[in-house]
Design a protein around this motif. Structure first.
Motif, PDB file in Angstrom:
ATOM      1  N   UNK A 298      47.322   7.028  19.126  1.00 44.98           N
ATOM      2  CA  UNK A 298      47.294   5.567  19.277  1.00 44.98           C
ATOM      3  C   UNK A 298      48.253   5.084  20.367  1.00 44.98           C
ATOM      4  N   UNK A 299      48.820   5.990  21.135  1.00 49.68           N
ATOM      5  CA  UNK A 299      49.781   5.606  22.178  1.00 49.68           C
ATOM      6  C   UNK A 299      49.122   4.652  23.183  1.00 49.68           C
ATOM      7  N   UNK A 300      49.776   3.527  23.515  1.00 50.20           N
ATOM      8  CA  UNK A 300      49.199   2.551  24.453  1.00 50.20           C
ATOM      9  C   UNK A 300      48.869   3.133  25.827  1.00 50.20           C
ATOM     10  N   UNK A 301      49.556   4.204  26.226  1.00 46.13           N
ATOM     11  CA  UNK A 301      49.311   4.800  27.543  1.00 46.13           C
ATOM     12  C   UNK A 301      47.859   5.259  27.685  1.00 46.13           C
ATOM     13  N   UNK A 302      47.232   5.608  26.543  1.00 50.57           N
ATOM     14  CA  UNK A 302      45.849   6.085  26.589  1.00 50.57           C
ATOM     15  C   UNK A 302      44.862   4.986  26.993  1.00 50.57           C
ATOM     16  N   UNK A 303      45.264   3.732  26.848  1.00 48.85           N
ATOM     17  CA  UNK A 303      44.373   2.628  27.205  1.00 48.85           C
ATOM     18  C   UNK A 303      44.123   2.550  28.708  1.00 48.85           C
ATOM     19  N   UNK A 304      45.082   3.055  29.516  1.00 50.81           N
ATOM     20  CA  UNK A 304      44.895   3.005  30.970  1.00 50.81           C
ATOM     21  C   UNK A 304      44.702   4.391  31.568  1.00 50.81           C
ATOM     22  N   UNK A 305      44.836   5.435  30.747  1.00 52.52           N
ATOM     23  CA  UNK A 305      44.720   6.806  31.264  1.00 52.52           C
ATOM     24  C   UNK A 305      43.270   7.143  31.612  1.00 52.52           C
ATOM     25  N   UNK A 306      43.080   7.871  32.707  1.00 53.94           N
ATOM     26  CA  UNK A 306      41.756   8.378  33.064  1.00 53.94           C
ATOM     27  C   UNK A 306      41.429   9.607  32.223  1.00 53.94           C
ATOM     28  N   UNK A 307      42.477  10.385  31.905  1.00 55.93           N
ATOM     29  CA  UNK A 307      42.316  11.576  31.050  1.00 55.93           C
ATOM     30  C   UNK A 307      43.399  11.524  29.979  1.00 55.93           C
ATOM     31  N   UNK A 308      42.977  11.529  28.714  1.00 55.78           N
ATOM     32  CA  UNK A 308      43.913  11.452  27.590  1.00 55.78           C
ATOM     33  C   UNK A 308      43.925  12.787  26.857  1.00 55.78           C
ATOM     34  N   UNK A 309      45.097  13.371  26.754  1.00 48.35           N
ATOM     35  CA  UNK A 309      45.249  14.644  26.052  1.00 48.35           C
ATOM     36  C   UNK A 309      46.130  14.405  24.830  1.00 48.35           C
ATOM     37  N   UNK A 310      45.542  14.494  23.635  1.00 50.94           N
ATOM     38  CA  UNK A 310      46.298  14.293  22.405  1.00 50.94           C
ATOM     39  C   UNK A 310      46.812  15.643  21.931  1.00 50.94           C
ATOM     40  N   UNK A 311      48.123  15.784  21.945  1.00 47.33           N
ATOM     41  CA  UNK A 311      48.702  17.053  21.533  1.00 47.33           C
ATOM     42  C   UNK A 311      50.175  17.121  21.885  1.00 47.33           C
ATOM     43  N   UNK A 312      50.810  18.192  21.453  1.00 43.39           N
ATOM     44  CA  UNK A 312      52.232  18.412  21.713  1.00 43.39           C
ATOM     45  C   UNK A 312      52.403  18.904  23.145  1.00 43.39           C
ATOM     46  N   UNK A 313      53.181  18.163  23.929  1.00 42.98           N
ATOM     47  CA  UNK A 313      53.337  18.532  25.339  1.00 42.98           C
ATOM     48  C   UNK A 313      53.938  19.919  25.509  1.00 42.98           C
ATOM     49  N   UNK A 314      54.740  20.379  24.524  1.00 46.38           N
ATOM     50  CA  UNK A 314      55.366  21.696  24.630  1.00 46.38           C
ATOM     51  C   UNK A 314      54.346  22.831  24.434  1.00 46.38           C
ATOM     52  N   UNK A 315      53.208  22.500  23.837  1.00 44.51           N
ATOM     53  CA  UNK A 315      52.121  23.481  23.706  1.00 44.51           C
ATOM     54  C   UNK A 315      51.182  23.437  24.913  1.00 44.51           C
ATOM     55  N   UNK A 316      51.100  22.258  25.550  1.00 42.47           N
ATOM     56  CA  UNK A 316      50.103  22.035  26.600  1.00 42.47           C
ATOM     57  C   UNK A 316      50.652  22.319  28.000  1.00 42.47           C
ATOM     58  N   UNK A 317      51.887  21.899  28.268  1.00 46.79           N
ATOM     59  CA  UNK A 317      52.406  21.969  29.639  1.00 46.79           C
ATOM     60  C   UNK A 317      52.647  23.405  30.129  1.00 46.79           C
ATOM     61  N   UNK A 318      53.254  24.315  29.334  1.00 41.03           N
ATOM     62  CA  UNK A 318      53.479  25.683  29.851  1.00 41.03           C
ATOM     63  C   UNK A 318      52.204  26.382  30.339  1.00 41.03           C
ATOM     64  N   UNK A 319      51.108  26.405  29.536  1.00 39.63           N
ATOM     65  CA  UNK A 319      49.888  27.030  30.069  1.00 39.63           C
ATOM     66  C   UNK A 319      49.302  26.263  31.256  1.00 39.63           C
ATOM     67  N   UNK A 320      49.519  24.940  31.300  1.00 40.34           N
ATOM     68  CA  UNK A 320      49.045  24.151  32.442  1.00 40.34           C
ATOM     69  C   UNK A 320      49.771  24.598  33.711  1.00 40.34           C
TER      70      UNK A 320
END
Length: 331
Positions: A298-320
């Motif tokens: 429900x984070x407001x940032x998702x309202x303007x994001x072109x791509x919304x990734x719901x998840x823990x950044x510590x799980x997502x950013x390292x493989x990215x």
């Protein structure tokens, strides 16, 4: 008084500020709506190269406003030169990018000419023959359409990212360039500029960045900012933050994005653990592509994001980071 639009583009040390292209895009849109001819001026010393670069765009004419006293930049010299030039040229509307340099000299220039400025505009309207400029108010909560209540020339500055610099139209042929020499008395300039101050070698003007990786409270601890830095380095981008991060001293204040920080419009904005308070959004919503990573769906940032990734950044950013490195190694 001619019914024309004049864009004052910004250059420093022979390099054009990219916000100037955005201002030309805005000028071309206003010219199309009003039918007023569009011209541009480059102010400085030895500006022929910049003037030729600008003349390649769809403009009626480009002026190189020249004086040896315009280099290095001082607000006194710029205000004096432009007052002299504008008093002769007498355009109806003068457009400028809302940069630090313009904010420095335009109040002095407008006051010297007995005019006002509509500053930091994000759009315009042309209704029933009347030109209106849109400004954000109360940290972006409201927008107001403002009109001029004075005689021309009218002055307006345009917010970084409000218009797309890559959408500027090229001309069928180069616009003619006219050199205008202005006389600036020595006593007009009251200060002697030294070298431009930078806090450190890594200090950056984020308004010029094409890729930004920005962190918010979701980063949890100062030591975790390293993961965002690694992603920024992998992408060839710059590191930024929301206000709480800078207030905590985890990153310097010159990295802050938002209403009390910098307004940016990169090609890519990666928001890591940023909820999206309005004060932050007004500083980055002009970004070309926005990718937001946040565990709160429900984070407001998702309202303007072109791509919304719901998840823990510590799980997502390292493989990215690893995937970005692999893609670069394979290219």
């Amino acid at each position: 008084m001619s019914e024309s639009i004049l864009i004052v583009v910004e250059q420093r040390e022979g390099k054009l500020n990219r916000a100037s292209w955005e201002t030309i895009t805005a000028g071309q849109a206003i010219a199309a709506a009003t039918g007023w001819p569009l011209e541009a001026a480059v102010v400085g010393s030895g500006t022929a190269g910049i003037a030729s670069e600008v003349a390649a765009k769809k403009l009626a004419k480009v002026y190189a406003v020249e004086s040896s006293k315009l280099e290095p930049y001082t607000p006194d010299a710029f205000a004096a030169a432009l007052k002299q030039f504008l008093s002769t040229k007498q355009p109806k509307l003068v457009l400028m990018p809302h940069t630090y340099q313009v904010r420095d000299f335009v109040p002095k220039l407008a006051t010297a000419m007995g005019r006002t400025v509509i500053s930091d505009c994000v759009g315009f309207k042309h209704e029933n023959g009347k030109l209106l400029f849109t400004r954000q108010m109360f940290q972006g909560k409201f927008a107001a359409d403002v009109s001029f209540n004075s005689d021309p020339p009218w002055f307006a500055t345009l917010q970084n990212g409000a218009f797309r610099g890559d959408k500027v139209e090229a001309g069928a042929s180069s616009a003619p360039v006219e050199t205008v020499n202005v006389e600036i008395a020595g006593e007009v300039i009251r200060n002697k500029p030294q070298e431009v101050f930078k806090e450190a070698k890594q200090a950056v003007d984020l308004t010029q960045a094409e890729i930004i990786v920005s962190v918010g409270r979701g980063i949890k601890e100062q030591k975790n900012i390293e993961i965002a830095k690694q992603l920024a380095d992998a992408l060839g981008g710059d590191l930024a933050a929301s206000r709480p991060i800078c207030d905590s001293g985890w990153l310097p204040m010159d990295r802050q994005i938002g209403s009390s920080g910098q307004t940016v419009a990169p090609k890519l904005y990666l928001a890591l653990g940023i909820s999206g308070a309005i004060q932050h959004i007004v500083g980055m919503k002009g970004s070309r592509a926005i990718i937001a990573i946040n565990k709160d769906s429900e984070a407001p940032i998702f309202e303007i994001a072109d791509y919304a990734v719901v998840g823990n950044l510590f799980d997502i950013v390292p493989p990215l980071i690893e995937e970005v490195k692999k893609a670069k190694a394979g290219s």
